[in-house]
Design a protein around this motif. Structure first.
Motif, PDB file in Angstrom:
ATOM      1  N   ARG A   1      52.804  40.518  36.676  1.00 35.73           N
ATOM      2  CA  ARG A   1      51.836  41.543  37.072  1.00 35.73           C
ATOM      3  C   ARG A   1      51.620  42.537  35.935  1.00 35.73           C
ATOM      4  O   ARG A   1      50.492  42.951  35.657  1.00 35.73           O
ATOM      5  CB  ARG A   1      52.344  42.269  38.326  1.00 35.73           C
ATOM      6  CG  ARG A   1      51.424  43.410  38.785  1.00 35.73           C
ATOM      7  CD  ARG A   1      50.129  42.869  39.376  1.00 35.73           C
ATOM      8  NE  ARG A   1      49.167  43.926  39.615  1.00 35.73           N
ATOM      9  CZ  ARG A   1      48.232  44.300  38.739  1.00 35.73           C
ATOM     10  NH1 ARG A   1      48.141  43.695  37.551  1.00 35.73           N
ATOM     11  NH2 ARG A   1      47.381  45.256  39.040  1.00 35.73           N
TER      12      ARG A   1
ATOM     13  N   ASP B   1      47.282  48.382  42.531  1.00 36.16           N
ATOM     14  CA  ASP B   1      46.003  47.866  43.037  1.00 36.16           C
ATOM     15  C   ASP B   1      45.912  46.368  42.734  1.00 36.16           C
ATOM     16  O   ASP B   1      45.253  45.952  41.785  1.00 36.16           O
ATOM     17  CB  ASP B   1      44.847  48.623  42.390  1.00 36.16           C
ATOM     18  CG  ASP B   1      43.487  48.210  42.956  1.00 36.16           C
ATOM     19  OD1 ASP B   1      43.470  47.405  43.917  1.00 36.16           O
ATOM     20  OD2 ASP B   1      42.466  48.669  42.427  1.00 36.16           O
ATOM     21  N   ARG B   2      46.559  45.565  43.521  1.00 38.88           N
ATOM     22  CA  ARG B   2      46.549  44.117  43.303  1.00 38.88           C
ATOM     23  C   ARG B   2      45.237  43.483  43.773  1.00 38.88           C
ATOM     24  O   ARG B   2      44.739  42.546  43.162  1.00 38.88           O
ATOM     25  CB  ARG B   2      47.716  43.463  44.046  1.00 38.88           C
ATOM     26  CG  ARG B   2      49.085  43.848  43.514  1.00 38.88           C
ATOM     27  CD  ARG B   2      50.183  43.266  44.399  1.00 38.88           C
ATOM     28  NE  ARG B   2      51.510  43.569  43.882  1.00 38.88           N
ATOM     29  CZ  ARG B   2      52.206  42.769  43.096  1.00 38.88           C
ATOM     30  NH1 ARG B   2      51.686  41.603  42.735  1.00 38.88           N
ATOM     31  NH2 ARG B   2      53.416  43.099  42.680  1.00 38.88           N
ATOM     32  N   GLN B   3      44.669  44.000  44.859  1.00 37.56           N
ATOM     33  CA  GLN B   3      43.541  43.336  45.493  1.00 37.56           C
ATOM     34  C   GLN B   3      42.288  43.333  44.628  1.00 37.56           C
ATOM     35  O   GLN B   3      41.559  42.344  44.578  1.00 37.56           O
ATOM     36  CB  GLN B   3      43.242  44.006  46.842  1.00 37.56           C
ATOM     37  CG  GLN B   3      42.220  43.259  47.698  1.00 37.56           C
ATOM     38  CD  GLN B   3      42.690  41.874  48.097  1.00 37.56           C
ATOM     39  OE1 GLN B   3      43.897  41.629  48.199  1.00 37.56           O
ATOM     40  NE2 GLN B   3      41.756  40.962  48.302  1.00 37.56           N
ATOM     41  N   SER B   4      42.020  44.442  43.930  1.00 38.97           N
ATOM     42  CA  SER B   4      40.768  44.542  43.173  1.00 38.97           C
ATOM     43  C   SER B   4      40.654  43.490  42.078  1.00 38.97           C
ATOM     44  O   SER B   4      39.546  43.090  41.709  1.00 38.97           O
ATOM     45  CB  SER B   4      40.645  45.944  42.553  1.00 38.97           C
ATOM     46  OG  SER B   4      40.535  46.932  43.534  1.00 38.97           O
TER      47      SER B   4
ATOM     48  N   ALA C   1      42.592  40.489  41.973  1.00 37.96           N
ATOM     49  CA  ALA C   1      43.266  39.242  42.339  1.00 37.96           C
ATOM     50  C   ALA C   1      42.301  38.066  42.375  1.00 37.96           C
ATOM     51  O   ALA C   1      41.079  38.222  42.497  1.00 37.96           O
ATOM     52  CB  ALA C   1      43.938  39.405  43.699  1.00 37.96           C
TER      53      ALA C   1
ATOM     54  N   GLN D   1      38.511  36.999  44.589  1.00 39.30           N
ATOM     55  CA  GLN D   1      37.436  37.984  44.635  1.00 39.30           C
ATOM     56  C   GLN D   1      36.154  37.372  44.060  1.00 39.30           C
ATOM     57  O   GLN D   1      36.204  36.575  43.126  1.00 39.30           O
ATOM     58  CB  GLN D   1      37.816  39.229  43.843  1.00 39.30           C
ATOM     59  CG  GLN D   1      39.008  39.977  44.390  1.00 39.30           C
ATOM     60  CD  GLN D   1      38.739  40.571  45.764  1.00 39.30           C
ATOM     61  OE1 GLN D   1      37.662  41.112  46.010  1.00 39.30           O
ATOM     62  NE2 GLN D   1      39.699  40.444  46.659  1.00 39.30           N
TER      63      GLN D   1
END
Length: 324
Positions: A27, A161-164, A166, A169
């Motif tokens: 990460r 902020d992993r989702q933005s 990942a 998307q």
């Protein structure tokens, strides 16, 4: 504050900064590998950075521009001397002049970034090597230490902020300056697979089709500097045919390719496309920096281009890479 130690050594002409984070090494590495993330913490809080090029491979370069609170701008660049994915990279870090060229009148520094696991997560150690004690004093006097600490103080929020950023998307569009846009997406596949899919005519005609109901009857690929390419599409039944053509300006397989792009049959300045592939968690980050002729950006983006690209990349994953 993630920084746990700062050591300035006038004997070895180095400054070493150690920072630790409660995230895996993968990460932490990806935060530096992905320009969308890196530009959220590379510049100090009041001098955010925008990366217009980010080639994390030996011989590659990164270009960035930091903008101050009153609109002042300062440009910089990296030249990648060595890259050991997931473990370390080494760069020559310098300044850029107002015209974007490398400012050879300003000092350059050699920086080594080392990533390692800890019991609680991961650690990045940044060691900056200076050419002389005068250079060390000059850059510290310019606020290098304070600026670096301010920049790294933003990293916790980025890593959380992993989702933005990942995989999974859809295509993301970022406007840069007045005439550029960066479209990016993580594609489920290796860098070599994604590169081949962009340069093998048989594969291209299977996925680069935009919305359903289109075919690609003409697919002439350029694979070397100076080559021209030509792509044409048409709807089922042969209607609404259109195409693009251009020239290969730079190519470094399987990392980066720069091409011009013009719609066939139109006499107008071309778009310049810079495609960069970077391996990250979940696949390969595809970054397409587009430089448009003056006043053309909003018109082109307004055609729904990003939606068409998303449909194509989804098809690439499901029909080409899934079968590889």
């Amino acid at each position: 504050m993630p920084v746990i130690d700062v050591t300035k050594d006038p004997r070895t002409l180095t400054m070493t900064i150690v920072a630790e984070f409660p995230v895996p090494v993968r990460r932490l590495w990806d935060a530096y590998a992905d320009p969308r993330q890196l530009e959220r913490f590379w510049g100090p809080v009041d001098w955010p950075a925008t990366f217009t090029r980010h080639d994390l491979y030996p011989g590659g370069e990164s270009h960035y521009l930091m903008t101050g609170p009153d609109g002042q701008q300062a440009g910089g660049y990296f030249e990648y001397l060595a890259v050991d994915p997931g473990r370390s990279f080494e760069v020559l870090d310098g300044f850029r002049a107002e015209d974007g060229s490398k400012d050879r009148q300003m000092p350059t520094m050699r920086m080594v970034f080392t990533f390692e696991e800890t019991d609680a997560g991961s650690r990045v150690t940044t060691t900056t090597h200076f050419d002389s004690s005068e250079q060390l004093e000059q850059l510290l006097g310019m606020g290098m230490e304070e600026g670096t600490l301010s920049a790294m103080g933003q990293m916790d929020a980025v890593l959380a902020d992993r989702q933005s950023f990942a995989a999974g998307q859809p295509v993301r569009t970022q406007l840069i300056g007045e005439d550029r846009a960066r479209l990016s997406r993580i594609v489920h596949g290796t860098k070599d697979q994604v590169w081949r899919a962009h340069h093998d005519p048989e594969l291209l005609t299977r996925w680069q089709l935009g919305p359903d109901g289109w075919s690609m009857p003409v697919c002439e690929v350029g694979t070397a500097v100076g080559d021209t390419y030509r792509y044409e599409w048409e709807q089922e039944g042969g209607g609404n045919r259109f195409g693009f053509t251009g020239e290969v300006l730079e190519i470094e397989a399987p990392h980066r390719v720069v091409t011009t792009e013009s719609m066939t049959g139109q006499d107008s300045p071309p778009v310049v496309n810079e495609l960069t592939l970077t391996e990250v968690e979940g696949g390969t980050l595809l970054s397409l920096l587009m430089t448009f002729p003056e006043g053309a950006r909003e018109t082109v983006l307004g055609t729904g281009m990003a939606d068409g690209m998303e449909a194509s990349y989804a098809r690439l994953e499901s029909e080409v890479l899934a079968a590889a």
